[in-house]
Design a protein around this motif. Sequence first.
Motif, PDB file in Angstrom:
ATOM      1  N   VAL A 149       0.855  -1.185   0.000  1.00 48.61           N
ATOM      2  CA  VAL A 149       0.000   0.000   0.000  1.00 48.61           C
ATOM      3  C   VAL A 149       0.891   1.235   0.000  1.00 48.61           C
ATOM      4  O   VAL A 149       2.054   1.183   0.411  1.00 48.61           O
ATOM      5  N   PHE A 196      -3.683   1.505  -3.409  1.00 48.17           N
ATOM      6  CA  PHE A 196      -3.287   0.108  -3.565  1.00 48.17           C
ATOM      7  C   PHE A 196      -3.912  -0.426  -4.844  1.00 48.17           C
ATOM      8  O   PHE A 196      -4.768   0.223  -5.462  1.00 48.17           O
ATOM      9  N   ALA A 250      -3.503  -6.800   0.066  1.00 46.62           N
ATOM     10  CA  ALA A 250      -3.714  -5.442   0.552  1.00 46.62           C
ATOM     11  C   ALA A 250      -5.164  -5.005   0.397  1.00 46.62           C
ATOM     12  O   ALA A 250      -5.669  -4.200   1.188  1.00 46.62           O
ATOM     13  N   VAL A 270      -6.973  -3.229   3.543  1.00 47.90           N
ATOM     14  CA  VAL A 270      -7.279  -1.792   3.546  1.00 47.90           C
ATOM     15  C   VAL A 270      -8.779  -1.558   3.667  1.00 47.90           C
ATOM     16  O   VAL A 270      -9.226  -0.659   4.380  1.00 47.90           O
ATOM     17  N   THR A 275       0.580  -5.189   9.270  1.00 46.29           N
ATOM     18  CA  THR A 275       0.041  -6.118   8.267  1.00 46.29           C
ATOM     19  C   THR A 275       0.357  -5.673   6.839  1.00 46.29           C
ATOM     20  O   THR A 275       0.065  -6.405   5.900  1.00 46.29           O
ATOM     21  N   PHE A 276       0.950  -4.487   6.686  1.00 43.39           N
ATOM     22  CA  PHE A 276       1.166  -3.924   5.355  1.00 43.39           C
ATOM     23  C   PHE A 276       2.633  -3.952   4.937  1.00 43.39           C
ATOM     24  O   PHE A 276       3.524  -3.724   5.751  1.00 43.39           O
ATOM     25  N   GLU A 277       2.881  -4.194   3.661  1.00 38.18           N
ATOM     26  CA  GLU A 277       4.110  -3.769   3.021  1.00 38.18           C
ATOM     27  C   GLU A 277       3.831  -2.388   2.449  1.00 38.18           C
ATOM     28  O   GLU A 277       2.681  -2.066   2.119  1.00 38.18           O
ATOM     29  N   ALA A 278       4.837  -1.561   2.333  1.00 35.01           N
ATOM     30  CA  ALA A 278       4.617  -0.170   1.947  1.00 35.01           C
ATOM     31  C   ALA A 278       5.368   0.179   0.668  1.00 35.01           C
ATOM     32  O   ALA A 278       6.360  -0.453   0.311  1.00 35.01           O
TER      33      ALA A 278
END
Length: 373
Positions: free
Chosen positions: A40, A139, A145, A149, A206-209
């Motif tokens: 995201v 995203f 994701a 989200v 919980t996110f990759e950025a």
Amino acid sequence: MPTLIDVFAALPGAIATDGVLIHLGDPMREQRRLLAGSAVAPLGDRGVIEVAGEDRLSWLDSITSQAVAGLRSGDSTELLVLDPQGRVEHAAGAFEDGSSVWLIADAADVEPLAAWLKRMVFRSRVTVSVRPELELIGFFAGGDADAAVRAIAAAPGGTPLVWSDPWVAVQPGGHQYANVAEHPAGEYAWRVAIVEADAVASAISTFEAAGILAVEALRIAAWRPRWASEVDERSLPHETDWIRSAVHLNKGCYRGQETVAKVHNLGHPPRRLAALHLDGSDDVLPEPGSAIFAGDAEVGHITSVARHYEDGPIALAILSRRAPTAELIVRTDTVDVSAAQQVIVPADAGATADVPRLTRLSRRPEGQDPRRA
């Protein structure tokens, strides 16, 4: 309370400036993760306007380029505000949740757009509010994701506020000028969620950025115009193929409609959008605004530029309608960069549209007595 950028800027390797996350150390990898639906991107370069009130849809329909009167809860679209000469003044994504229309605009346009909307309310049962406490996460649909989200998206009316970018396909009432068998936007399943920063803070693990460099590279590769980049004081929606997603050619009157119809019916907008594949041998990435030349003649300028994980250095450019379709030169402070051009908007855009034209009044069917005309 921490802002969204505060939350993401605390991640390892994060580089942020002026409220925008630039990257987290590897923009190419971030692009791949975004496309895969596993990452995201906080969008600190955009903001939110809420339009509420029972007249909101018919009112927006009457003053913007898009047909929004029939939007239902969960629908997404895009609209433009044009001046009387049909030039683009404002642009926004729009999401209807059943009680409000939520507008997503580039940060520099949020306050001007909101101010213009407030001036246009008159007696309509409408309220317009800038919502700085709400922030945005971008995203791509279809991956991990997506569900994560949506679970934290704001939902004041019960419907999660997640805008689906309509650029992925030609919208009802729209028209595409790009003459290509497969448009690169066909896989551009871009989404933007409206969120509260504290909800993201609780779910950040919980996110990759991904940063804005990755977001912009994928936008440019999809030929997607943006107010902050492709719009200037002369911009017509035809020049960037924006009629594809943000203009309804068959709706009722709105400011600038006459110019929209005229240019679409007769063709030949004064400028045209092109995609450029830049020579990367000198490892120089031109800045937006860099002049473009065909021989000794200046024919346009760069509007957006990025390094793409597959295509290398790429750009969008606004060119004169008469600019040749051959290779061009981008002039920088240090070196000239060769640019292979891919036409997005043809020079005769509009004239190629399948638009019925009325028979000239001076012409009569063969053999008709002019006294009976």
